[in-house]
Write a protein that holds these residues in place. Structure first.
Motif, PDB file in Angstrom:
ATOM      1  N   GLU A 119       0.829  -1.203   0.000  1.00  0.00           N
ATOM      2  CA  GLU A 119       0.000   0.000   0.000  1.00  0.00           C
ATOM      3  C   GLU A 119       0.867   1.259   0.000  1.00  0.00           C
ATOM      4  O   GLU A 119       0.617   2.200  -0.771  1.00  0.00           O
ATOM      5  CB  GLU A 119      -0.933   0.015   1.208  1.00  0.00           C
ATOM      6  CG  GLU A 119      -1.803   1.259   1.271  1.00  0.00           C
ATOM      7  CD  GLU A 119      -2.732   1.277   2.478  1.00  0.00           C
ATOM      8  OE1 GLU A 119      -3.623   2.149   2.493  1.00  0.00           O
ATOM      9  OE2 GLU A 119      -2.564   0.453   3.407  1.00  0.00           O
ATOM     10  N   ARG A 120       1.904   1.289   0.835  1.00  0.00           N
ATOM     11  CA  ARG A 120       2.772   2.484   0.908  1.00  0.00           C
ATOM     12  C   ARG A 120       3.467   2.756  -0.423  1.00  0.00           C
ATOM     13  O   ARG A 120       3.500   3.897  -0.899  1.00  0.00           O
ATOM     14  CB  ARG A 120       3.795   2.335   2.032  1.00  0.00           C
ATOM     15  CG  ARG A 120       3.224   2.599   3.403  1.00  0.00           C
ATOM     16  CD  ARG A 120       4.297   2.712   4.473  1.00  0.00           C
ATOM     17  NE  ARG A 120       4.945   1.453   4.787  1.00  0.00           N
ATOM     18  CZ  ARG A 120       4.444   0.532   5.621  1.00  0.00           C
ATOM     19  NH1 ARG A 120       3.274   0.730   6.208  1.00  0.00           N
ATOM     20  NH2 ARG A 120       5.116  -0.578   5.864  1.00  0.00           N
TER      21      ARG A 120
ATOM     22  N   LEU B  93      -0.229 -15.440  -1.405  1.00  0.00           N
ATOM     23  CA  LEU B  93      -0.781 -14.284  -0.703  1.00  0.00           C
ATOM     24  C   LEU B  93      -2.018 -13.749  -1.407  1.00  0.00           C
ATOM     25  O   LEU B  93      -3.058 -13.532  -0.785  1.00  0.00           O
ATOM     26  CB  LEU B  93       0.282 -13.181  -0.596  1.00  0.00           C
ATOM     27  CG  LEU B  93      -0.166 -11.850  -0.003  1.00  0.00           C
ATOM     28  CD1 LEU B  93      -0.457 -12.000   1.479  1.00  0.00           C
ATOM     29  CD2 LEU B  93       0.891 -10.783  -0.250  1.00  0.00           C
ATOM     30  N   THR B  94      -1.910 -13.555  -2.705  1.00  0.00           N
ATOM     31  CA  THR B  94      -3.049 -13.004  -3.443  1.00  0.00           C
ATOM     32  C   THR B  94      -4.201 -14.002  -3.490  1.00  0.00           C
ATOM     33  O   THR B  94      -5.354 -13.627  -3.302  1.00  0.00           O
ATOM     34  CB  THR B  94      -2.641 -12.571  -4.864  1.00  0.00           C
ATOM     35  OG1 THR B  94      -2.000 -13.659  -5.534  1.00  0.00           O
ATOM     36  CG2 THR B  94      -1.715 -11.368  -4.830  1.00  0.00           C
ATOM     37  N   ALA B  95      -3.892 -15.274  -3.709  1.00  0.00           N
ATOM     38  CA  ALA B  95      -4.940 -16.298  -3.776  1.00  0.00           C
ATOM     39  C   ALA B  95      -5.687 -16.409  -2.447  1.00  0.00           C
ATOM     40  O   ALA B  95      -6.915 -16.514  -2.422  1.00  0.00           O
ATOM     41  CB  ALA B  95      -4.342 -17.642  -4.162  1.00  0.00           C
TER      42      ALA B  95
ATOM     43  N   THR C 129      -1.538  -4.982  -6.367  1.00  0.00           N
ATOM     44  CA  THR C 129      -1.530  -3.526  -6.209  1.00  0.00           C
ATOM     45  C   THR C 129      -2.870  -2.863  -6.521  1.00  0.00           C
ATOM     46  O   THR C 129      -3.038  -1.663  -6.280  1.00  0.00           O
ATOM     47  CB  THR C 129      -0.466  -2.898  -7.136  1.00  0.00           C
ATOM     48  OG1 THR C 129      -0.821  -3.201  -8.483  1.00  0.00           O
ATOM     49  CG2 THR C 129       0.926  -3.407  -6.824  1.00  0.00           C
ATOM     50  N   ASN C 130      -3.810  -3.624  -7.051  1.00  0.00           N
ATOM     51  CA  ASN C 130      -5.046  -3.032  -7.582  1.00  0.00           C
ATOM     52  C   ASN C 130      -5.854  -2.205  -6.591  1.00  0.00           C
ATOM     53  O   ASN C 130      -6.474  -1.215  -6.970  1.00  0.00           O
ATOM     54  CB  ASN C 130      -5.948  -4.112  -8.169  1.00  0.00           C
ATOM     55  CG  ASN C 130      -5.448  -4.618  -9.503  1.00  0.00           C
ATOM     56  OD1 ASN C 130      -4.391  -4.232  -9.975  1.00  0.00           O
ATOM     57  ND2 ASN C 130      -6.201  -5.514 -10.099  1.00  0.00           N
TER      58      ASN C 130
ATOM     59  N   TRP D  62      -5.073  -0.116  -4.371  1.00  0.00           N
ATOM     60  CA  TRP D  62      -4.622   1.257  -4.128  1.00  0.00           C
ATOM     61  C   TRP D  62      -4.162   1.983  -5.386  1.00  0.00           C
ATOM     62  O   TRP D  62      -4.038   3.193  -5.384  1.00  0.00           O
ATOM     63  CB  TRP D  62      -3.450   1.236  -3.130  1.00  0.00           C
ATOM     64  CG  TRP D  62      -3.777   0.484  -1.896  1.00  0.00           C
ATOM     65  CD1 TRP D  62      -4.540   0.924  -0.832  1.00  0.00           C
ATOM     66  CD2 TRP D  62      -3.401  -0.851  -1.588  1.00  0.00           C
ATOM     67  NE1 TRP D  62      -4.646  -0.057   0.098  1.00  0.00           N
ATOM     68  CE2 TRP D  62      -3.953  -1.164  -0.315  1.00  0.00           C
ATOM     69  CE3 TRP D  62      -2.639  -1.833  -2.225  1.00  0.00           C
ATOM     70  CZ2 TRP D  62      -3.762  -2.394   0.290  1.00  0.00           C
ATOM     71  CZ3 TRP D  62      -2.449  -3.062  -1.607  1.00  0.00           C
ATOM     72  CH2 TRP D  62      -3.007  -3.324  -0.372  1.00  0.00           C
ATOM     73  N   ARG D  63      -3.942   1.237  -6.450  1.00  0.00           N
ATOM     74  CA  ARG D  63      -3.302   1.808  -7.646  1.00  0.00           C
ATOM     75  C   ARG D  63      -4.266   2.673  -8.441  1.00  0.00           C
ATOM     76  O   ARG D  63      -5.368   2.269  -8.743  1.00  0.00           O
ATOM     77  CB  ARG D  63      -2.770   0.670  -8.519  1.00  0.00           C
ATOM     78  CG  ARG D  63      -1.986   1.127  -9.689  1.00  0.00           C
ATOM     79  CD  ARG D  63      -1.153   0.019 -10.301  1.00  0.00           C
ATOM     80  NE  ARG D  63      -1.837  -1.241 -10.482  1.00  0.00           N
ATOM     81  CZ  ARG D  63      -2.578  -1.547 -11.539  1.00  0.00           C
ATOM     82  NH1 ARG D  63      -2.756  -0.662 -12.491  1.00  0.00           N
ATOM     83  NH2 ARG D  63      -3.155  -2.727 -11.624  1.00  0.00           N
ATOM     84  N   LYS D  64      -3.792   3.890  -8.808  1.00  0.00           N
ATOM     85  CA  LYS D  64      -4.554   4.798  -9.662  1.00  0.00           C
ATOM     86  C   LYS D  64      -3.863   4.986 -11.011  1.00  0.00           C
ATOM     87  O   LYS D  64      -4.337   5.738 -11.846  1.00  0.00           O
ATOM     88  CB  LYS D  64      -4.713   6.155  -8.979  1.00  0.00           C
ATOM     89  CG  LYS D  64      -5.578   6.084  -7.740  1.00  0.00           C
ATOM     90  CD  LYS D  64      -5.732   7.445  -7.110  1.00  0.00           C
ATOM     91  CE  LYS D  64      -6.542   7.343  -5.840  1.00  0.00           C
ATOM     92  NZ  LYS D  64      -6.641   8.628  -5.157  1.00  0.00           N
ATOM     93  N   TRP D  65      -2.744   4.352 -11.208  1.00  0.00           N
ATOM     94  CA  TRP D  65      -2.011   4.475 -12.459  1.00  0.00           C
ATOM     95  C   TRP D  65      -2.173   3.236 -13.287  1.00  0.00           C
ATOM     96  O   TRP D  65      -2.557   2.216 -12.882  1.00  0.00           O
ATOM     97  CB  TRP D  65      -0.517   4.752 -12.237  1.00  0.00           C
ATOM     98  CG  TRP D  65       0.083   4.160 -11.010  1.00  0.00           C
ATOM     99  CD1 TRP D  65       0.113   4.714  -9.755  1.00  0.00           C
ATOM    100  CD2 TRP D  65       0.722   2.884 -10.860  1.00  0.00           C
ATOM    101  NE1 TRP D  65       0.734   3.878  -8.871  1.00  0.00           N
ATOM    102  CE2 TRP D  65       1.129   2.738  -9.512  1.00  0.00           C
ATOM    103  CE3 TRP D  65       1.014   1.849 -11.729  1.00  0.00           C
ATOM    104  CZ2 TRP D  65       1.787   1.635  -9.020  1.00  0.00           C
ATOM    105  CZ3 TRP D  65       1.666   0.733 -11.255  1.00  0.00           C
ATOM    106  CH2 TRP D  65       2.053   0.616  -9.909  1.00  0.00           C
TER     107      TRP D  65
END
Length: 133
Positions: free
Chosen positions: A71-72, A115-117, A127-128, A130-133
Motif C-alpha cells: 500500500e505504501r 498471498l493473493t490467492a 496492487t489493484n 490502491w493503484r490509480k495508475w
C-alpha cells in the motif's frame, strides 16, 4: 535481483541519445527523454528506495504487514503519477512497476501467488486496491 523499471528507462534514454549522436535516429522519433524526464526518474527511484528498505523486514511478516508495504509503495507511486496530472505511468510502465513489486517481494520470501490467492485476488492484482495508475 529484480531490475528497477527506472534502470531500464534510463538505459533507453542513453541508447536513444547515442543513436541521435550517431545520426542513426531521426530526432522526430526520439521520445525517451520526453517520456522519462529526470524529475520522474528521481521521484520514482526515491519511492523504490523506500520500498526496498522495507523488504528485508518481510521475511516472516504477516499478510497485513506485506499489504501495508505494498500500500505504501503504491500510494507513493500514485503521488508521482499525479504530479504529472496522472499521465506518467501508462500500460508499459504500470506493468513494469507491478512486476518489479511482485519480483522484489518474492525475492524477499513473500509467496505473492499464495498471498493473493488467499485473499481472493488473481495473479497480478496485488496492487489493484490502491493503484490509480
Amino acid at each position: 535481483m529484480a531490475e528497477r523499471p527506472t534502470t531500464s528507462w534510463r538505459h533507453g534514454i542513453a541508447e536513444e541519445a547515442q543513436e541521435l549522436a550517431a545520426g542513426t535516429l531521426d530526432p522526430q522519433c526520439a521520445c525517451m527523454a520526453v517520456l522519462y524526464p529526470e524529475e520522474l526518474l528521481t521521484a520514482t527511484d526515491a519511492v523504490l528506495d523506500a520500498f526496498e528498505g522495507e523488504l528485508p523486514g518481510l521475511v516472516e511478516a504477516s499478510d497485513e504487514q506485506v499489504f501495508a508495504v505494498v500500500e505504501r509503495v503504491v500510494l507513493a507511486l500514485n503521488a508521482v503519477n499525479d504530479a504529472d496530472n496522472g499521465g506518467t505511468f501508462e500500460t508499459d510502465e504500470r506493468e513494469a512497476l507491478c512486476d518489479y513489486i511482485d519480483e522484489s517481494l518474492t525475492e524477499h520470501g513473500v509467496d505473492v501467488v499464495a498471498l493473493t490467492a488467499c485473499h481472493g485476488l488473481g495473479p497480478y492484482q496485488l496492487t489493484n486496491k490502491w493503484r490509480k495508475w
